[in-house]
Write a protein that holds these residues in place. Structure first.
Motif, short mmCIF file in Angstrom:
data_model
loop_
_atom_site.label_atom_id
_atom_site.label_comp_id
_atom_site.label_asym_id
_atom_site.label_seq_id
_atom_site.Cartn_x
_atom_site.Cartn_y
_atom_site.Cartn_z
N PRO A 1 62.75 5.52 56.48
CA PRO A 1 63.46 4.25 56.23
C PRO A 1 64.70 4.03 57.11
O PRO A 1 64.91 2.92 57.60
N ASN A 2 65.50 5.08 57.34
CA ASN A 2 66.70 4.90 58.17
C ASN A 2 66.35 4.64 59.63
O ASN A 2 67.01 3.87 60.32
N VAL A 3 65.27 5.27 60.12
CA VAL A 3 64.82 5.04 61.49
C VAL A 3 64.20 3.65 61.61
O VAL A 3 64.44 2.93 62.59
N LEU A 4 63.44 3.25 60.59
CA LEU A 4 62.85 1.92 60.57
C LEU A 4 63.94 0.85 60.63
O LEU A 4 63.86 -0.09 61.42
N ASP A 5 64.98 1.01 59.83
CA ASP A 5 66.11 0.07 59.82
C ASP A 5 66.77 0.00 61.20
O ASP A 5 67.07 -1.08 61.70
N ALA A 6 66.95 1.16 61.82
CA ALA A 6 67.58 1.20 63.15
C ALA A 6 66.69 0.51 64.19
O ALA A 6 67.20 -0.23 65.05
N LEU A 7 65.38 0.73 64.13
CA LEU A 7 64.47 0.08 65.09
C LEU A 7 64.49 -1.43 64.92
O LEU A 7 64.50 -2.18 65.91
N LEU A 8 64.47 -1.89 63.67
CA LEU A 8 64.51 -3.33 63.40
C LEU A 8 65.83 -3.95 63.86
O LEU A 8 65.89 -5.11 64.25
N GLY A 9 66.90 -3.16 63.81
CA GLY A 9 68.22 -3.67 64.18
C GLY A 9 68.60 -3.50 65.64
O GLY A 9 69.58 -4.09 66.09
N THR A 10 67.82 -2.69 66.38
CA THR A 10 68.18 -2.44 67.78
C THR A 10 67.04 -2.75 68.75
O THR A 10 67.19 -3.57 69.64
N ALA B 1 54.20 -4.62 58.98
CA ALA B 1 54.47 -5.77 59.85
C ALA B 1 55.79 -6.42 59.44
O ALA B 1 56.05 -6.63 58.26
N PHE B 2 56.60 -6.74 60.44
CA PHE B 2 57.91 -7.33 60.21
C PHE B 2 58.12 -8.49 61.17
O PHE B 2 57.79 -8.38 62.35
N GLU B 3 58.71 -9.57 60.66
CA GLU B 3 59.16 -10.65 61.52
C GLU B 3 60.65 -10.44 61.74
O GLU B 3 61.41 -10.28 60.79
N VAL B 4 61.05 -10.44 62.99
CA VAL B 4 62.46 -10.34 63.35
C VAL B 4 62.81 -11.64 64.07
O VAL B 4 62.13 -12.03 65.00
N VAL B 5 63.88 -12.30 63.60
CA VAL B 5 64.33 -13.55 64.20
C VAL B 5 65.74 -13.31 64.75
O VAL B 5 66.65 -12.97 64.00
N LEU B 6 65.88 -13.46 66.05
CA LEU B 6 67.16 -13.34 66.71
C LEU B 6 67.70 -14.75 66.94
O LEU B 6 67.10 -15.53 67.67
N GLY B 7 68.80 -15.08 66.29
CA GLY B 7 69.42 -16.39 66.42
C GLY B 7 70.61 -16.34 67.36
O GLY B 7 71.48 -15.49 67.22
N VAL B 8 70.61 -17.22 68.35
CA VAL B 8 71.73 -17.30 69.29
C VAL B 8 72.20 -18.75 69.32
O VAL B 8 71.41 -19.66 69.55
N ARG C 1 67.64 -11.89 61.47
CA ARG C 1 66.99 -11.82 60.15
C ARG C 1 65.72 -11.00 60.27
O ARG C 1 65.00 -11.10 61.27
N VAL C 2 65.46 -10.22 59.25
CA VAL C 2 64.25 -9.42 59.21
C VAL C 2 63.51 -9.76 57.93
O VAL C 2 64.11 -9.82 56.85
N GLN C 3 62.20 -9.98 58.06
CA GLN C 3 61.36 -10.26 56.90
C GLN C 3 60.12 -9.38 56.98
O GLN C 3 59.45 -9.34 58.02
N ARG C 4 59.84 -8.69 55.89
CA ARG C 4 58.63 -7.86 55.83
C ARG C 4 57.44 -8.79 55.59
O ARG C 4 57.43 -9.57 54.65
N LEU C 5 56.43 -8.68 56.45
CA LEU C 5 55.23 -9.51 56.34
C LEU C 5 54.08 -8.76 55.70
O LEU C 5 53.15 -9.36 55.16
N GLY C 6 54.11 -7.48 55.79
CA GLY C 6 53.05 -6.62 55.25
C GLY C 6 53.58 -5.21 55.21
O GLY C 6 54.76 -4.95 55.48
N GLU C 7 52.69 -4.28 54.92
CA GLU C 7 53.12 -2.88 54.81
C GLU C 7 53.79 -2.39 56.09
O GLU C 7 54.81 -1.72 56.06
#
Length: 178
Positions: free
Chosen positions: A105-114, A65-72, A57-63
């Motif tokens: 935006p596409n690079v940001l999405d890829a960084l958040l996902g990888t 800043a992002f919280e990324v939660v990896l669930g296993v 899960r990804v949540q934007r915290l600020g302009e």
């Protein structure tokens, strides 16, 4: 010594305005270990089956800043079908706050996902191994995960859904089984 002297008398160095990626905080958001049949399970002589579920899960915290939660979630069971019984279940939500600025935006999405899950996974892996061992079971080491391949598959599936008319590209959760 002044900045001017360090730069050979030139103007002070300008701060980098290019893309920036930083790890601000890494923490455990949630953790659970269950062994419903303990201590009887320690006497069983069957071959266990391991099932792993992975989500993000990804949540934007600020302009920037992002919280990324990896669930296993790791489920160990014996038997099949209705005769299956759970040996243990481990659930870990390993999280981090990441600073990402200056990315398309596409690079940001890829960084958040990888890259972000690549940073978090070793922490989740260690915690899961420790929990299993503390539960009285043999050590278990999760294998490395190729988050680039998982991300690429998620993008392919979203594009296929969009082409089929579903159009749900706004999902920020990625799930996979290993």
């Amino acid at each position: 010594m002044s900045e001017q002297a360090l730069n050979g008398g030139a103007e002070p160095a300008q701060q980098s305005t290019g893309p920036q990626f930083s790890v601000e905080k890494i923490y455990v958001k949630d953790v659970s270990f269950e062994s419903p049949k303990a201590p009887l399970v320690f006497n069983e002589q069957t071959q266990p089956q391991i099932n792993m579920n992975l989500n993000q899960r990804v949540q934007r915290l600020g302009e920037n800043a992002f919280e990324v939660v990896l669930g296993v979630t790791l489920t160990c069971s014996t038997g099949e079908g209705e005769a299956a019984s759970t040996v243990y279940v481990v659930e870990v939500q390993q999280a981090g706050v990441f600073g990402l600025a200056g990315f398309e935006p596409n690079v940001l999405d890829a960084l958040l996902g990888t890259q972000c899950p690549n940073v978090l996974y070793p922490y989740a892996r260690q915690l899961i191994g420790d929990l299993i061992q503390a539960g009285g079971f043999a050590p278990f080491l999760l294998q490395p995960i190729n988050f680039d391949a998982l991300y690429a598959e998620g993008v392919r599936q979203r594009q296929a859904q969009a082409a089929a008319g579903n159009g749900d590209l706004a999902s920020s959760e990625t799930a996979g089984n290993a």
